[in-house]
Write a protein that holds these residues in place. Structure first.
Motif, PDB file in Angstrom:
ATOM      1  N   LYS A 183       2.709  11.641   7.596  1.00 46.28           N
ATOM      2  CA  LYS A 183       3.540  10.644   8.274  1.00 46.28           C
ATOM      3  C   LYS A 183       4.886  10.497   7.574  1.00 46.28           C
ATOM      4  O   LYS A 183       5.934  10.355   8.225  1.00 46.28           O
ATOM      5  CB  LYS A 183       2.818   9.298   8.325  1.00 46.28           C
ATOM      6  CG  LYS A 183       1.633   9.265   9.280  1.00 46.28           C
ATOM      7  CD  LYS A 183       1.116   7.857   9.465  1.00 46.28           C
ATOM      8  CE  LYS A 183       0.019   7.818  10.533  1.00 46.28           C
ATOM      9  NZ  LYS A 183      -0.450   6.443  10.792  1.00 46.28           N
ATOM     10  N   LEU A 184       4.864  10.531   6.245  1.00 48.56           N
ATOM     11  CA  LEU A 184       6.108  10.471   5.487  1.00 48.56           C
ATOM     12  C   LEU A 184       6.946  11.718   5.744  1.00 48.56           C
ATOM     13  O   LEU A 184       8.184  11.657   5.821  1.00 48.56           O
ATOM     14  CB  LEU A 184       5.790  10.322   4.000  1.00 48.56           C
ATOM     15  CG  LEU A 184       6.984  10.250   3.035  1.00 48.56           C
ATOM     16  CD1 LEU A 184       7.912   9.103   3.427  1.00 48.56           C
ATOM     17  CD2 LEU A 184       6.498  10.086   1.603  1.00 48.56           C
ATOM     18  N   LYS A 230       0.850  -1.180   0.000  1.00 46.99           N
ATOM     19  CA  LYS A 230       0.000   0.000   0.000  1.00 46.99           C
ATOM     20  C   LYS A 230       0.895   1.242   0.000  1.00 46.99           C
ATOM     21  O   LYS A 230       1.956   1.244   0.620  1.00 46.99           O
ATOM     22  CB  LYS A 230      -0.902   0.035   1.238  1.00 46.99           C
ATOM     23  CG  LYS A 230      -1.760  -1.202   1.403  1.00 46.99           C
ATOM     24  CD  LYS A 230      -2.671  -1.426   0.207  1.00 46.99           C
ATOM     25  CE  LYS A 230      -3.515  -2.682   0.405  1.00 46.99           C
ATOM     26  NZ  LYS A 230      -4.292  -3.032  -0.818  1.00 46.99           N
ATOM     27  N   PRO A 231       0.507   2.321  -0.715  1.00 46.95           N
ATOM     28  CA  PRO A 231       1.311   3.549  -0.696  1.00 46.95           C
ATOM     29  C   PRO A 231       1.259   4.209   0.681  1.00 46.95           C
ATOM     30  O   PRO A 231       0.439   3.835   1.531  1.00 46.95           O
ATOM     31  CB  PRO A 231       0.635   4.422  -1.752  1.00 46.95           C
ATOM     32  CG  PRO A 231      -0.772   3.942  -1.798  1.00 46.95           C
ATOM     33  CD  PRO A 231      -0.715   2.467  -1.527  1.00 46.95           C
ATOM     34  N   ASN A 232       2.130   5.171   0.896  1.00 42.85           N
ATOM     35  CA  ASN A 232       2.116   5.908   2.161  1.00 42.85           C
ATOM     36  C   ASN A 232       0.752   6.570   2.369  1.00 42.85           C
ATOM     37  O   ASN A 232       0.143   7.058   1.423  1.00 42.85           O
ATOM     38  CB  ASN A 232       3.209   6.975   2.175  1.00 42.85           C
ATOM     39  CG  ASN A 232       4.600   6.364   2.192  1.00 42.85           C
ATOM     40  OD1 ASN A 232       5.317   6.374   1.195  1.00 42.85           O
ATOM     41  ND2 ASN A 232       4.994   5.814   3.328  1.00 42.85           N
ATOM     42  N   SER A 233       0.289   6.563   3.618  1.00 38.78           N
ATOM     43  CA  SER A 233      -1.012   7.148   3.930  1.00 38.78           C
ATOM     44  C   SER A 233      -1.008   8.633   3.609  1.00 38.78           C
ATOM     45  O   SER A 233       0.009   9.323   3.758  1.00 38.78           O
ATOM     46  CB  SER A 233      -1.343   6.928   5.408  1.00 38.78           C
ATOM     47  OG  SER A 233      -0.335   7.449   6.236  1.00 38.78           O
ATOM     48  N   GLU A 241       6.425   7.450   8.901  1.00 35.75           N
ATOM     49  CA  GLU A 241       6.170   6.255   8.093  1.00 35.75           C
ATOM     50  C   GLU A 241       7.223   6.178   6.994  1.00 35.75           C
ATOM     51  O   GLU A 241       7.432   7.143   6.252  1.00 35.75           O
ATOM     52  CB  GLU A 241       4.765   6.344   7.488  1.00 35.75           C
ATOM     53  CG  GLU A 241       4.283   5.093   6.804  1.00 35.75           C
ATOM     54  CD  GLU A 241       2.855   5.246   6.322  1.00 35.75           C
ATOM     55  OE1 GLU A 241       1.959   4.626   6.900  1.00 35.75           O
ATOM     56  OE2 GLU A 241       2.632   6.026   5.360  1.00 35.75           O
ATOM     57  N   LYS A 242       7.913   5.059   6.909  1.00 31.75           N
ATOM     58  CA  LYS A 242       8.972   4.868   5.919  1.00 31.75           C
ATOM     59  C   LYS A 242       8.412   4.971   4.507  1.00 31.75           C
ATOM     60  O   LYS A 242       7.312   4.488   4.236  1.00 31.75           O
ATOM     61  CB  LYS A 242       9.617   3.497   6.130  1.00 31.75           C
ATOM     62  CG  LYS A 242      10.816   3.233   5.241  1.00 31.75           C
ATOM     63  CD  LYS A 242      11.398   1.857   5.544  1.00 31.75           C
ATOM     64  CE  LYS A 242      12.608   1.586   4.650  1.00 31.75           C
ATOM     65  NZ  LYS A 242      13.187   0.242   4.922  1.00 31.75           N
ATOM     66  N   PRO A 243       9.143   5.639   3.578  1.00 26.09           N
ATOM     67  CA  PRO A 243       8.619   5.799   2.217  1.00 26.09           C
ATOM     68  C   PRO A 243       8.461   4.468   1.487  1.00 26.09           C
ATOM     69  O   PRO A 243       9.300   3.570   1.614  1.00 26.09           O
ATOM     70  CB  PRO A 243       9.658   6.694   1.543  1.00 26.09           C
ATOM     71  CG  PRO A 243      10.912   6.501   2.326  1.00 26.09           C
ATOM     72  CD  PRO A 243      10.471   6.282   3.734  1.00 26.09           C
ATOM     73  N   TYR A 247      13.444   8.704  17.790  1.00 28.33           N
ATOM     74  CA  TYR A 247      12.945   7.376  17.429  1.00 28.33           C
ATOM     75  C   TYR A 247      11.425   7.374  17.375  1.00 28.33           C
ATOM     76  O   TYR A 247      10.810   6.811  16.470  1.00 28.33           O
ATOM     77  CB  TYR A 247      13.432   6.339  18.446  1.00 28.33           C
ATOM     78  CG  TYR A 247      12.947   4.940  18.164  1.00 28.33           C
ATOM     79  CD1 TYR A 247      13.578   4.129  17.216  1.00 28.33           C
ATOM     80  CD2 TYR A 247      11.845   4.418  18.828  1.00 28.33           C
ATOM     81  CE1 TYR A 247      13.121   2.854  16.945  1.00 28.33           C
ATOM     82  CE2 TYR A 247      11.382   3.140  18.569  1.00 28.33           C
ATOM     83  CZ  TYR A 247      12.025   2.364  17.624  1.00 28.33           C
ATOM     84  OH  TYR A 247      11.577   1.096  17.352  1.00 28.33           O
ATOM     85  N   TRP A 248      10.784   8.014  18.378  1.00 25.95           N
ATOM     86  CA  TRP A 248       9.320   8.088  18.407  1.00 25.95           C
ATOM     87  C   TRP A 248       8.780   8.840  17.198  1.00 25.95           C
ATOM     88  O   TRP A 248       7.831   8.407  16.547  1.00 25.95           O
ATOM     89  CB  TRP A 248       8.890   8.776  19.705  1.00 25.95           C
ATOM     90  CG  TRP A 248       7.419   9.052  19.774  1.00 25.95           C
ATOM     91  CD1 TRP A 248       6.434   8.176  20.064  1.00 25.95           C
ATOM     92  CD2 TRP A 248       6.772  10.308  19.543  1.00 25.95           C
ATOM     93  NE1 TRP A 248       5.205   8.793  20.031  1.00 25.95           N
ATOM     94  CE2 TRP A 248       5.380  10.103  19.714  1.00 25.95           C
ATOM     95  CE3 TRP A 248       7.227  11.579  19.213  1.00 25.95           C
ATOM     96  CZ2 TRP A 248       4.453  11.122  19.553  1.00 25.95           C
ATOM     97  CZ3 TRP A 248       6.305  12.604  19.064  1.00 25.95           C
ATOM     98  CH2 TRP A 248       4.935  12.376  19.229  1.00 25.95           C
ATOM     99  N   LEU A 249       9.410   9.985  16.864  1.00 25.74           N
ATOM    100  CA  LEU A 249       8.927  10.799  15.749  1.00 25.74           C
ATOM    101  C   LEU A 249       9.119  10.081  14.418  1.00 25.74           C
ATOM    102  O   LEU A 249       8.232  10.106  13.551  1.00 25.74           O
ATOM    103  CB  LEU A 249       9.662  12.147  15.735  1.00 25.74           C
ATOM    104  CG  LEU A 249       9.210  13.157  14.669  1.00 25.74           C
ATOM    105  CD1 LEU A 249       7.758  13.565  14.914  1.00 25.74           C
ATOM    106  CD2 LEU A 249      10.117  14.388  14.680  1.00 25.74           C
ATOM    107  N   LYS A 250      10.256   9.416  14.252  1.00 27.06           N
ATOM    108  CA  LYS A 250      10.578   8.821  12.941  1.00 27.06           C
ATOM    109  C   LYS A 250       9.831   7.507  12.706  1.00 27.06           C
ATOM    110  O   LYS A 250       9.297   7.285  11.620  1.00 27.06           O
ATOM    111  CB  LYS A 250      12.088   8.582  12.845  1.00 27.06           C
ATOM    112  CG  LYS A 250      12.579   8.262  11.427  1.00 27.06           C
ATOM    113  CD  LYS A 250      14.086   8.196  11.386  1.00 27.06           C
ATOM    114  CE  LYS A 250      14.595   8.067   9.954  1.00 27.06           C
ATOM    115  NZ  LYS A 250      14.418   9.318   9.189  1.00 27.06           N
ATOM    116  N   TYR A 251       9.758   6.653  13.739  1.00 25.63           N
ATOM    117  CA  TYR A 251       9.234   5.308  13.511  1.00 25.63           C
ATOM    118  C   TYR A 251       7.846   5.056  14.117  1.00 25.63           C
ATOM    119  O   TYR A 251       7.208   4.058  13.781  1.00 25.63           O
ATOM    120  CB  TYR A 251      10.224   4.263  14.058  1.00 25.63           C
ATOM    121  CG  TYR A 251      11.501   4.222  13.262  1.00 25.63           C
ATOM    122  CD1 TYR A 251      11.550   3.629  12.005  1.00 25.63           C
ATOM    123  CD2 TYR A 251      12.663   4.791  13.763  1.00 25.63           C
ATOM    124  CE1 TYR A 251      12.718   3.595  11.261  1.00 25.63           C
ATOM    125  CE2 TYR A 251      13.853   4.767  13.030  1.00 25.63           C
ATOM    126  CZ  TYR A 251      13.871   4.170  11.776  1.00 25.63           C
ATOM    127  OH  TYR A 251      15.025   4.142  11.045  1.00 25.63           O
TER     128      TYR A 251
END
Length: 774
Positions: free
Chosen positions: A78-79, A67-70, A104-106, A96-100
């Motif tokens: 999120k991206l 699925k593509p990024n939300s 959301e990973k591309p 870590y909290w902000l990134k993961y």
């Protein structure tokens, strides 16, 4: 003109920020990388309807991966957060909290297996009856972003022309033939692999009800033949597989039923039970059909006779299998319930049913301490000591006894406020059957219960009065199923005896009938009944909860004593006038789940209590109240109403709960999850209570045709800290409509002033509570 410039500036700023977010999402991509923005599916077929295309397209889109990024309004926040956050050195901390967690990973074009998705599209289409489907794909890219366009040519959809169930002389085939009238495969319906799977499971369920314990859905094959018909027709042939194990075709019945009520997991060694598994050598404690292996005689055998649905000679069926397990669990005395079937005679096709039951701790002692505050400038504490015995008479009877003490002391405010002290005890005996002169048969998975309760409370309001309250009840609770529950109290008694009413209280209550009734002797008795329906345990987007309660006090006694006929003097029992009224309350809730993290909860409450015969008023303890953490949260607990009565007219320092005979309330709450245990809510509440009869000491309290103008409205925001074992709730609310303000000036929007400390003190109400309000 200046305003126009400001408006244009706001639009330009918003557009610029959105553009920055969009460009930021692609700026971090490496050379040759492209952001995957999703798939588009085109269906080329003029012979199928628009609805069929829509249904097919939705099913295909749900199966494509990844699925593509939300996105939200074309943006991918999120991206964005993933890109701007630095790579953390440890798996903790803000980055870590902000990134993961927030981010959301591309999803890149290189992550998409286009050939795999093409196969999915073709296979899914054929599984839905579009045979010989053909799919192609094309990639469209622009500015480091790419999407994939899939084109599907499905052809016409095949319909079922005939359904045949292969026949032979075997026992299992005869049983399958008896199930054919409920088949999911219908002539004229489209070929659908999901329906075929459901048909196999339907046959399996039917055979399980007829003794075929070892049967499995995989033993059934459904053949589709497209050669016997033309015009896109398919013939279905349902048969048993040739390699079906012989054990799956055998119909089993029960030989012996063996219960180990004191089993422990430590009795299993190397995958084998250390308990004896040969019932012929065991001592029998029940009747001839059940062996209860209980050397210490902790449990009376009759409780298993009531809970176990299998008897010797019964044909195995899944319904009784599940009912037995559920009833053993619902006894409340066993922590784990394990069931085994062991073949005793392969030629006679019988097996023994073993029930390995691990008891809970039969006795427990719990001490609870809690603190609280209320809206009358009181703070207090409560101490509860609870003892529970889950097998009181060795028949899974639950006996609960508790003693408690509580106090509320003034911590500020009016000097005339008085301290409150309460102490009391309660006992309850819950018997796992209906104790009655008639026979009550229940095929429910839940054990019906007979409940007997007794209670006493001593309450002292210093310098005012003392109340001695005695309660008792006898009744039944039973559930038809997981959704429907009945609670019938044949007799529910409350006796209130006041003492030490001070001259001070008599003085301040001289002109207030409601306050005078608080210190009158009260005798309330009669049946009560409540019915509850809920399907909130189901994983559905829309669920409901309903509870209806009926309370009838003194109705038969009023008829026998002549109290129903208008008399000058109240009828009494042992010198105490008894209450006579009818009360009904309805609580309806509707829940809509938008997704896993957001939902809407709504509630409507409507109730009325009508005094008649021997009573002119409803007893204070049985009236309705409004306001507080689980009601209209913009008003303090039990301070709202009745009607348009103005509580500010009460002499400063004297605080007493406001009550009513009629209640209407509406609540709505939007709930969303922010992060793990942290949830937020936005809510609105409306409602009030009213009196049936006029009360000269509380003008405006009686229910009238003007009741809509007396509805209070409040709104607010809240936080919910969900720690699994408990939910701590903080709701901050303010009134939007106050019923005791002057008519035409009850809406308060023009009075809102967050910058004024006095306004905040008078209008912002913080509710702290455990659990959700509804």
């Amino acid at each position: 003109m200046k305003r126009n410039y400001q408006t244009y500036f706001k639009y330009a700023l918003t557009f610029g920020m959105a553009s920055a977010v969009v460009s930021c999402n692609t700026r971090y991509l490496k050379d040759g990388e492209m952001l995957y923005t999703g798939a588009e599916i085109n269906i080329e077929n003029d012979t199928i309807s628009k609805n069929q295309k829509k249904e097919l397209k939705a099913g295909l889109e749900a199966n494509l991966t990844p699925k593509p990024n939300s996105s939200f309004l074309g943006l991918r926040p999120k991206l964005f957060f993933y890109n701007i956050a630095k790579e953390p050195k440890k798996e903790k901390g803000f980055n870590y909290w902000l990134k993961y967690k927030v981010g959301e990973k591309p999803v890149l074009l290189g992550d998409v297996d286009r050939e795999f998705n093409k196969d999915i599209i073709e296979n899914y289409s054929e599984n839905k009856g579009y045979f010989n489907a053909d799919a192609t794909y094309d990639t469209v890219s622009h500015n480091k972003k790419a999407k994939i366009i899939y084109t599907l040519r499905p052809g016409a959809r095949y319909l079922i022309s005939d359904v045949k169930f292969q026949q032979d002389s075997t026992l299992i085939n005869r049983e399958i033939q008896n199930l054919t009238d409920k088949t999911f495969l219908k002539k004229g319906q489209p070929f659908d692999l999901d329906v075929i799977k459901s048909e196999r499971e339907r046959i399996d369920n039917g055979l399980k009800e007829r003794g075929f314990y070892y049967f499995h859905p995989d033993n059934i094959i459904v053949q589709a033949d497209t050669t016997v018909s033309k015009n896109h027709k398919v013939e279905m042939n349902v048969k048993l597989k040739d390699n079906t194990p012989d054990l799956s075709t055998q119909q089993f019945s029960i030989d012996k039923v063996v219960v180990f009520p004191n089993y422990n997991i430590r009795d299993v060694k190397d995958g084998k039970y250390s308990v004896p598994m040969n019932p012929d050598s065991l001592q029998k404690y029940a009747h001839e059909d059940i062996y209860v292996i209980d050397p210490e005689q902790k449990f009376k055998p009759r409780i298993f006779d009531r809970a176990l649905y299998f008897k010797r000679g019964d044909l195995y069926n899944r319904t009784n299998h599940n009912l037995t397990l559920n009833r053993l669990i619902s006894l409340g005395v066993f922590k784990f319930v394990k069931n085994e079937f062991v073949v005793s005679d392969s030629l006679q096709h019988t097996f023994d049913a073993y029930y390995l039951l691990t008891p809970r701790e039969l006795q427990s002692l719990r001490l609870e301490a809690l603190g609280r505050t209320n809206s009358a400038n009181y703070a207090g504490s409560e101490l509860n000591l609870n003892w529970t015995h889950r097998n009181f008479f060795r028949g899974a009877e639950q006996f609960k006894a508790s003693v408690y003490g509580a106090f509320d002391v003034q911590i500020g405010g009016p000097e005339n406020a008085k301290n409150i002290f309460r102490a009391g005890s309660n006992v309850q005996l819950s018997i796992p059957r209906i104790v009655a002169p008639f026979r009550f048969n229940s095929s429910s998975a839940f054990v019906p219960r007979t409940n007997i309760t007794l209670g006493y409370e001593f309450q002292n309001r210093t310098e005012y009065y003392t109340l001695n309250t005695f309660t008792g009840s006898f009744g039944y609770v039973w559930k038809e199923n997981a959704r429907k529950e009945h609670d019938l109290k044949i007799l529910d008694i409350t006796y209130v005896s006041p003492a030490n009413v001070t001259p001070l209280y008599k003085e301040i209550s001289a002109d207030n009938e409601a306050m005078q009734r608080v210190v009158e002797k009260q005798l309330i008795f009669g049946p009560t009944y409540s019915y509850t329906y809920t399907n909130t345990m189901l994983q559905k987007p829309n669920t409901v909860y309903y509870k209806g309660t009926l309370d009838l006090a003194g109705n038969i006694t009023g008829l026998l004593t002549g109290a129903n006929v208008k008399k000058d003097k109240e009828k009494s029992i042992f010198g105490v006038p008894f209450s006579q009224y009818a009360k009904i309350e309805n609580d309806f809730r509707f829940y809509h789940k938008f997704n896993e993290k957001t939902s809407l909860a709504t509630r409507a409450i409507a109730g009325i209590a009508y005094p008649y015969g021997n009573s002119e008023h409803i007893p204070f303890s049985r009236q309705f109240f409004s306001g507080g953490s689980n009601s209209v949260r913009a008003f303090r607990a039990r301070t709202l109403g009745p009607g348009s009565f103005d509580p500010r007219t009460i002499e400063s320092g004297y605080y007493f709960d406001q009550s009513g005979d009629i209640k209407l309330e509406l609540n709505a709450e939007y709930r969303a999850n922010l992060y793990k245990f942290l949830n937020v809510a936005v809510f609105a509440d409306a409602g009030n209570v009213w009196l049936v009869n006029e009360d000269t000491s509380r003008p405006g309290a009686k229910f009238s045709k003007e009741f809509l103008s007396e509805i209070a409205v409040g709104a607010g925001v809240g936080l919910r800290l969900d720690f699994s074992i408990l939910i701590l709730r903080l709701d901050l609310a303010m009134p939007l409509r106050v019923p005791y303000y002057e008519r035409g000036d009850r809406w308060t929007f023009d009075k809102i002033n967050f910058g004024d400390s006095n306004w905040r003190k008078d209008n912002l109400i913080l509710n702290i509570a455990i659990g959700y309000p509804f």
